[in-house]
Design an enzyme around this catalytic site. Structure first.
Site, PDB file in Angstrom:
ATOM      1  N   LYS A   1       0.802  -1.137   0.085  1.00  0.00           N
ATOM      2  CA  LYS A   1       0.168  -0.126  -0.070  1.00  0.00           C
ATOM      3  C   LYS A   1       0.947   1.348  -0.037  1.00  0.00           C
ATOM      4  O   LYS A   1       0.558   2.248  -0.544  1.00  0.00           O
ATOM      5  CB  LYS A   1      -0.766   0.026   1.185  1.00  0.00           C
ATOM      6  CG  LYS A   1      -2.202  -1.138   1.214  1.00  0.00           C
ATOM      7  CD  LYS A   1      -3.060  -0.824   2.379  1.00  0.00           C
ATOM      8  CE  LYS A   1      -4.301  -1.827   2.176  1.00  0.00           C
ATOM      9  NZ  LYS A   1      -4.997  -1.580   3.292  1.00  0.00           N
TER      10      LYS A   1
ATOM     11  N   LYS B   1      -5.062 -10.240  -4.671  1.00  0.00           N
ATOM     12  CA  LYS B   1      -6.383 -10.581  -4.132  1.00  0.00           C
ATOM     13  C   LYS B   1      -7.280  -9.475  -4.520  1.00  0.00           C
ATOM     14  O   LYS B   1      -7.198  -8.295  -4.706  1.00  0.00           O
ATOM     15  CB  LYS B   1      -6.109 -10.566  -2.657  1.00  0.00           C
ATOM     16  CG  LYS B   1      -6.037  -9.135  -1.662  1.00  0.00           C
ATOM     17  CD  LYS B   1      -5.943  -9.078  -0.473  1.00  0.00           C
ATOM     18  CE  LYS B   1      -6.082  -7.863   0.235  1.00  0.00           C
ATOM     19  NZ  LYS B   1      -7.478  -7.352   0.401  1.00  0.00           N
TER      20      LYS B   1
ATOM     21  N   LYS C   1     -10.594  -3.772  -1.750  1.00  0.00           N
ATOM     22  CA  LYS C   1     -11.499  -2.811  -1.725  1.00  0.00           C
ATOM     23  C   LYS C   1     -10.827  -1.569  -2.090  1.00  0.00           C
ATOM     24  O   LYS C   1     -11.461  -0.671  -2.679  1.00  0.00           O
ATOM     25  CB  LYS C   1     -11.664  -2.340  -0.045  1.00  0.00           C
ATOM     26  CG  LYS C   1     -12.678  -3.128   0.570  1.00  0.00           C
ATOM     27  CD  LYS C   1     -13.267  -2.306   2.025  1.00  0.00           C
ATOM     28  CE  LYS C   1     -13.876  -3.534   2.945  1.00  0.00           C
ATOM     29  NZ  LYS C   1     -12.791  -3.568   4.291  1.00  0.00           N
TER      30      LYS C   1
HETATM   31  P1  ATP Z   1      -7.887  -3.044   1.673  1.00  0.00           P
HETATM   32  O1  ATP Z   1      -7.598  -3.763   0.302  1.00  0.00           O
HETATM   33  O2  ATP Z   1      -8.349  -1.412   1.701  1.00  0.00           O
HETATM   34  O3  ATP Z   1      -7.061  -3.137   3.023  1.00  0.00           O
HETATM   35  P2  ATP Z   1      -9.490  -5.370   2.246  1.00  0.00           P
HETATM   36  O4  ATP Z   1     -10.348  -5.769   1.165  1.00  0.00           O
HETATM   37  O5  ATP Z   1      -8.352  -6.174   2.618  1.00  0.00           O
HETATM   38  O6  ATP Z   1      -9.299  -3.660   1.964  1.00  0.00           O
HETATM   39  P3  ATP Z   1     -10.158  -5.248   5.160  1.00  0.00           P
HETATM   40  O7  ATP Z   1     -11.037  -4.444   5.712  1.00  0.00           O
HETATM   41  O8  ATP Z   1      -8.481  -4.821   5.132  1.00  0.00           O
HETATM   42  O9  ATP Z   1     -10.377  -5.251   3.557  1.00  0.00           O
HETATM   43  O10 ATP Z   1     -10.339  -6.682   5.565  1.00  0.00           O
HETATM   44  C1  ATP Z   1     -11.546  -7.321   6.202  1.00  0.00           C
HETATM   45  C2  ATP Z   1     -11.280  -8.757   6.265  1.00  0.00           C
HETATM   46  O11 ATP Z   1     -11.478  -9.335   5.114  1.00  0.00           O
HETATM   47  C3  ATP Z   1      -9.853  -9.299   6.979  1.00  0.00           C
HETATM   48  O12 ATP Z   1     -10.170 -10.441   7.781  1.00  0.00           O
HETATM   49  C4  ATP Z   1      -9.255  -9.883   5.564  1.00  0.00           C
HETATM   50  O13 ATP Z   1      -8.034 -10.713   5.797  1.00  0.00           O
HETATM   51  C5  ATP Z   1     -10.304 -10.111   4.729  1.00  0.00           C
HETATM   52  N1  ATP Z   1      -9.902 -10.139   3.172  1.00  0.00           N
HETATM   53  C6  ATP Z   1      -9.610  -9.078   2.363  1.00  0.00           C
HETATM   54  N2  ATP Z   1      -9.459  -9.340   1.166  1.00  0.00           N
HETATM   55  C7  ATP Z   1      -9.835 -10.806   1.182  1.00  0.00           C
HETATM   56  C8  ATP Z   1      -9.810 -11.632   0.011  1.00  0.00           C
HETATM   57  N3  ATP Z   1      -9.407 -11.162  -1.033  1.00  0.00           N
HETATM   58  N4  ATP Z   1     -10.292 -12.850   0.283  1.00  0.00           N
HETATM   59  C9  ATP Z   1     -10.449 -13.402   1.476  1.00  0.00           C
HETATM   60  N5  ATP Z   1     -10.486 -12.408   2.642  1.00  0.00           N
HETATM   61  C10 ATP Z   1      -9.987 -11.200   2.419  1.00  0.00           C
HETATM   62 MG    MG Z   2      -7.035  -5.321   4.056  1.00  0.00          MG
END
Ligand code: ATP
Ligand code: MG
Length: 328
Positions: free
Chosen positions: A111, A192, A195
């Site tokens: 990031k 992955k 968001k």
């Molecule tokens: P960002 O990319 O902004 O960090 P994010 O999609 O990773 O957002 P988070 O709020 O950081 O979202 O994560 C919330 C939960 O979702 C955490 O437990 C994280 O491990 C899980 N998670 C995030 N992305 C994935 C994914 N692609 N597959 C499975 N679990 C995920």
């Molecule tokens: Mg995350």
């Protein structure tokens, strides 16, 4: 009774990866453990946000927790900034964490992209996360695979604190699902689903319209072959679809591989889209009803009280152990 803690950031849109990797696992845990599920809005501040949007997303995420099936009678749902103990514990743990170990965090490298103008909070974020988990004397942390490294750091910090200042923290274990813990981007199956992805084609949101779900799966990137086989290195796109379908249908990937022998990618894409639509439909229905009811804010106010009642004792112990005198 085991103690469970997990959190999600109220940023962007909750996507299928968040749901399958984390939120879906929260639901059964509330039946057997003492659960705390947090909307981690302090973490959201590590990159620039529109304040109004952040407020809106905070309530939206709490609504999605409820709509997905979390029951405030069984689990404590709250907003991180409503319990100031998190920010205070984060400072104490920043003084235990070392710059070297924070620099090794792959999420910061991803990031931060090596830039000096990212926030200091993005760098120290893992200490805040450690505080989140350790304050609750947590046994189990259900998360997606990308959080494994941060959880290892949390365990290291807890252990270092215990050895330096005396036994204070329970050492938590991650709970990472065998399938679905790393859902990949539909447009870029080597990375992955996220968001913060640049394109909407990357993710399916939990509130996405069925037509759009079908469209996105149809366009999902796959290789140019036609064999349906689970092989994340050679066939990341197809493997991602198989993982999603496997978690949703409860069928092992090997069974799906047999079922789809001789069928084209189009079949697999449509069936996966259908399974996703079916899974999300009841959540979407409940969500729209809930938002109008005003219930979310009430649940969060109650949750903050319950959360603080647990963390007070841990924070007081941390401070005493580190030599901070109590106020008279
Ligand atoms: P960002 O990319 O902004 O960090 P994010 O999609 O990773 O957002 P988070 O709020 O950081 O979202 O994560 C919330 C939960 O979702 C955490 O437990 C994280 O491990 C899980 N998670 C995030 N992305 C994935 C994914 N692609 N597959 C499975 N679990 C995920
Ligand atoms: Mg995350």
């Amino acid at each position: 009774m085991k103690r469970v803690f997990s959190g999600m950031q109220p940023t962007g849109v909750l996507h299928l990866g968040n749901y399958l990797g984390a939120l879906k696992h929260f639901i059964p845990l509330q039946e057997e453990a003492d659960c705390y599920f947090c909307v981690v809005n302090l973490h959201a501040l590590t990159v620039p946000r529109d304040p109004e949007e952040l407020q809106k997303k905070t309530v939206e995420l709490a609504g999605l927790y409820l709509a997905a099936g979390l029951d405030p009678e069984k689990a404590t749902l709250f907003v991180q900034s409503h319990n100031p103990d998190h920010a205070e514990a984060a400072w104490l743990l920043q003084c235990v964490a070392r710059i070297g170990e924070l620099k090794r965090m792959t999420q910061f490298k991803d990031k931060g992209k090596g830039s000096d103008s990212v926030s200091a909070g993005l760098f120290t974020y893992p200490a805040l996360m450690a505080g989140d988990v350790l304050l609750y004397q947590t046994d189990l942390v259900p998360v997606g695979e990308d959080q494994k490294q941060h959880l290892e750091l949390t365990r290291d910090l807890a252990d270092r604190f215990n050895r330096t200042y005396g036994e204070t923290f329970r050492i938590p274990e991650p709970q990472i699902g065998k399938t679905g813990a790393r859902i990949m981007g539909l447009d870029q199956p080597e990375r992955k689903m996220s968001k913060s992805a640049a394109s909407e084609a990357n993710y399916i949101t939990v509130l996405e319209h069925p037509d759009s779900i079908v469209k996105k799966f149809k366009r999902a990137v796959t290789d140019s072959g036609n064999e349906i086989r689970f092989d994340p290195d050679q066939k990341p796109g197809v493997s991602n679809l198989l993982s999603i379908l496997s978690v949703l249908t409860d069928k092992p990937i090997s069974t799906l591989e047999e079922e789809y022998q001789g069928k084209g990618y189009g079949h697999l894409k449509l069936d996966t889209a259908e399974a996703v639509i079916e899974e999300l439909k009841p959540i979407q229905d409940r969500y729209h009803k809930l938002v109008q009811s005003g219930e979310v804010e009430k649940v969060l106010a109650d949750g903050a009280e319950r959360a603080r009642a647990v963390t007070e004792a841990t924070l007081a112990e941390m401070k005493k152990a580190m030599g901070l005198i109590p106020r008279r």
